[in-house]
Design an enzyme around this catalytic site. Structure first.
Site, PDB file in Angstrom:
ATOM      1  N   GLU A  64       0.844  -1.222   0.000  1.00 35.58           N
ATOM      2  CA  GLU A  64       0.000   0.000   0.000  1.00 35.58           C
ATOM      3  C   GLU A  64       0.868   1.257   0.000  1.00 35.58           C
ATOM      4  OE1 GLU A  64      -3.151   0.249  -0.500  1.00 35.58           O
ATOM      5  OE2 GLU A  64      -4.063  -1.637   0.076  1.00 35.58           O
TER       6      GLU A  64
HETATM    7  C1  LIG Z   1       2.983  -9.882  -0.249  1.00 36.81           C
HETATM    8  C2  LIG Z   1       2.850  -8.686  -1.153  1.00 36.81           C
HETATM    9  C3  LIG Z   1       1.584  -8.335  -1.603  1.00 36.81           C
HETATM   10  C4  LIG Z   1       1.424  -7.254  -2.477  1.00 36.81           C
HETATM   11  N1  LIG Z   1       0.159  -6.937  -2.901  1.00 36.81           N
HETATM   12  C5  LIG Z   1      -0.022  -5.953  -3.799  1.00 36.81           C
HETATM   13  C6  LIG Z   1      -1.313  -5.648  -4.338  1.00 36.81           C
HETATM   14  O1  LIG Z   1      -2.310  -6.296  -3.996  1.00 36.81           O
HETATM   15  N2  LIG Z   1      -1.433  -4.647  -5.239  1.00 36.81           N
HETATM   16  C7  LIG Z   1      -0.347  -3.916  -5.652  1.00 36.81           C
HETATM   17  O2  LIG Z   1      -0.503  -3.021  -6.467  1.00 36.81           O
HETATM   18  N3  LIG Z   1       0.888  -4.173  -5.146  1.00 36.81           N
HETATM   19  C8  LIG Z   1       1.089  -5.167  -4.253  1.00 36.81           C
HETATM   20  N4  LIG Z   1       2.349  -5.436  -3.764  1.00 36.81           N
HETATM   21  C9  LIG Z   1       3.461  -4.625  -4.252  1.00 36.81           C
HETATM   22  C10 LIG Z   1       3.870  -3.591  -3.212  1.00 36.81           C
HETATM   23  O3  LIG Z   1       2.922  -2.541  -3.190  1.00 36.81           O
HETATM   24  C11 LIG Z   1       5.278  -3.119  -3.592  1.00 36.81           C
HETATM   25  O4  LIG Z   1       6.180  -4.177  -3.259  1.00 36.81           O
HETATM   26  C12 LIG Z   1       5.640  -1.852  -2.851  1.00 36.81           C
HETATM   27  O5  LIG Z   1       4.883  -0.783  -3.336  1.00 36.81           O
HETATM   28  C13 LIG Z   1       7.130  -1.521  -2.990  1.00 36.81           C
HETATM   29  O6  LIG Z   1       7.517  -1.490  -4.329  1.00 36.81           O
HETATM   30  P1  LIG Z   1       8.793  -2.294  -4.781  1.00 36.81           P
HETATM   31  O7  LIG Z   1       8.713  -3.675  -4.210  1.00 36.81           O
HETATM   32  O8  LIG Z   1       8.920  -2.159  -6.258  1.00 36.81           O
HETATM   33  O9  LIG Z   1      10.007  -1.575  -4.045  1.00 36.81           O
HETATM   34  P2  LIG Z   1      10.916  -0.413  -4.618  1.00 36.81           P
HETATM   35  O10 LIG Z   1      10.051   0.687  -5.186  1.00 36.81           O
HETATM   36  O11 LIG Z   1      11.982  -0.987  -5.477  1.00 36.81           O
HETATM   37  O12 LIG Z   1      11.547   0.136  -3.263  1.00 36.81           O
HETATM   38  C14 LIG Z   1      12.688  -0.464  -2.627  1.00 36.81           C
HETATM   39  C15 LIG Z   1      13.067   0.391  -1.434  1.00 36.81           C
HETATM   40  O13 LIG Z   1      13.422   1.717  -1.843  1.00 36.81           O
HETATM   41  C16 LIG Z   1      12.619   2.665  -1.161  1.00 36.81           C
HETATM   42  N5  LIG Z   1      12.295   3.794  -2.043  1.00 36.81           N
HETATM   43  C17 LIG Z   1      11.801   3.750  -3.308  1.00 36.81           C
HETATM   44  N6  LIG Z   1      11.603   4.994  -3.761  1.00 36.81           N
HETATM   45  C18 LIG Z   1      11.984   5.846  -2.771  1.00 36.81           C
HETATM   46  C19 LIG Z   1      12.017   7.261  -2.620  1.00 36.81           C
HETATM   47  N7  LIG Z   1      11.603   8.081  -3.596  1.00 36.81           N
HETATM   48  N8  LIG Z   1      12.480   7.771  -1.466  1.00 36.81           N
HETATM   49  C20 LIG Z   1      12.879   6.959  -0.446  1.00 36.81           C
HETATM   50  N9  LIG Z   1      12.878   5.618  -0.524  1.00 36.81           N
HETATM   51  C21 LIG Z   1      12.433   5.065  -1.662  1.00 36.81           C
HETATM   52  C22 LIG Z   1      11.349   1.906  -0.768  1.00 36.81           C
HETATM   53  O14 LIG Z   1      10.685   2.535   0.318  1.00 36.81           O
HETATM   54  C23 LIG Z   1      11.932   0.544  -0.427  1.00 36.81           C
HETATM   55  O15 LIG Z   1      12.443   0.578   0.885  1.00 36.81           O
HETATM   56  C24 LIG Z   1       2.559  -6.507  -2.891  1.00 36.81           C
HETATM   57  C25 LIG Z   1       3.823  -6.850  -2.421  1.00 36.81           C
HETATM   58  C26 LIG Z   1       3.980  -7.919  -1.568  1.00 36.81           C
HETATM   59  C27 LIG Z   1       5.374  -8.286  -1.108  1.00 36.81           C
END
Ligand SMILES: Cc1cc2nc3c(=O)[nH]c(=O)nc-3n(C[C@H](O)[C@H](O)[C@H](O)COP(=O)(O)OP(=O)(O)OC[C@H]3O[C@@H](n4cnc5c(N)ncnc54)[C@H](O)[C@@H]3O)c2cc1C
Length: 208
Positions: free
Chosen positions: A169
């Site tokens: 989220e």
């Molecule tokens: C079990 C599970 C269920 C999920 N369910 C859903 C779902 O139902 N619907 C859906 O749409 N998504 C879902 N997701 C996806 C989830 O929303 C994303 O994993 C999440 O938004 C983080 O994106 P990412 O994994 O690409 O991390 P990244 O964007 O690659 O981030 C990696 C790290 O960098 C940090 N970061 C990134 N950008 C910045 C910034 N500008 N400033 C500071 N820090 C930053 C992040 O906070 C994080 O710590 C799910 C994920 C999991 C693991």
């Protein structure tokens, strides 16, 4: 989905503005995550209190040790704060939605705007609730001691499950950025609206 034909009666909201609905689902989702975290934390606290009463060390129940009682008190306080935040925002949302005439031709748009108005609260609750749940699970696992680290006790699973709430989220980092970002955007829009060139400027750039 390219060139996919959608029957007119199946269109949600305005054509070309589906992103508004998608983003608002995130706002509601973040509020719900905070409320869900509160429920989870209450369940965890109940497990912790029961274990602290049952487990005996040095001749007495561990709930008699000050440092264990302090943990229980801290957790209960944080849960109460989180629950209050959830109720307050639910009340504000209810009041805004009830103020909209259900026969208003712009009903959907007004409901979206009312929800979007609470985007800052939704982010705050998401961050607070998920971090409160994380600390609750971790400190309760500590109350369980070694037993908390093995699968036989449900606190082990609760502790693993709590972790995802700081990631989905919108990660807590992103939600932390959204709070000042949205505030600054609104402040800028408000000062723009009071400018004498606002109407002309908006007409030339309707996306503003
Ligand atoms: C079990 C599970 C269920 C999920 N369910 C859903 C779902 O139902 N619907 C859906 O749409 N998504 C879902 N997701 C996806 C989830 O929303 C994303 O994993 C999440 O938004 C983080 O994106 P990412 O994994 O690409 O991390 P990244 O964007 O690659 O981030 C990696 C790290 O960098 C940090 N970061 C990134 N950008 C910045 C910034 N500008 N400033 C500071 N820090 C930053 C992040 O906070 C994080 O710590 C799910 C994920 C999991 C693991």
């Amino acid at each position: 989905m390219e060139d996919c034909t959608i029957p007119f009666e199946n269109v949600l909201g305005e054509i070309g503005k589906g992103h508004k609905i998608a983003f608002n689902i995130l706002n509601i989702g973040r509020w719900k995550l905070g409320v869900g975290a509160t429920g989870g934390a209450k369940h965890i606290l109940e497990m912790g209190v029961k274990f602290a009463r049952d487990r005996k060390q040095f001749g007495k129940a561990i709930c008699e040790f000050d440092l264990i009682r302090k943990k229980i008190g801290e957790i209960a306080t944080q849960i109460y704060v989180s629950e209050s935040m959830g109720f307050r925002t639910a009340g504000l949302l209810d009041a805004r939605w009830k103020a909209i005439d259900p026969k208003d031709p712009k009903l959907q748009q007004k409901q979206l705007d009312a929800t979007e108005e609470h985007a800052i609260e939704a982010s705050i609750i998401k961050v607070f609730g998920s971090e409160m749940l994380h600390v609750t699970a971790d400190e309760t696992l500590q109350i369980f001691g070694g037993a908390g680290y093995i699968e036989d006790y449900p606190i082990e699973r609760a502790s693993r499950d709590a972790r995802i709430n700081r990631i989905f989220e919108g990660t807590n980092e992103i939600n932390r950025l959204l709070v000042p970002g949205t505030m600054l955007k609104r402040a800028l829009q408000a000062s723009c609206r009071s400018c004498r060139w606002w109407a002309r400027c908006r007409a030339s750039s309707p996306t503003r």
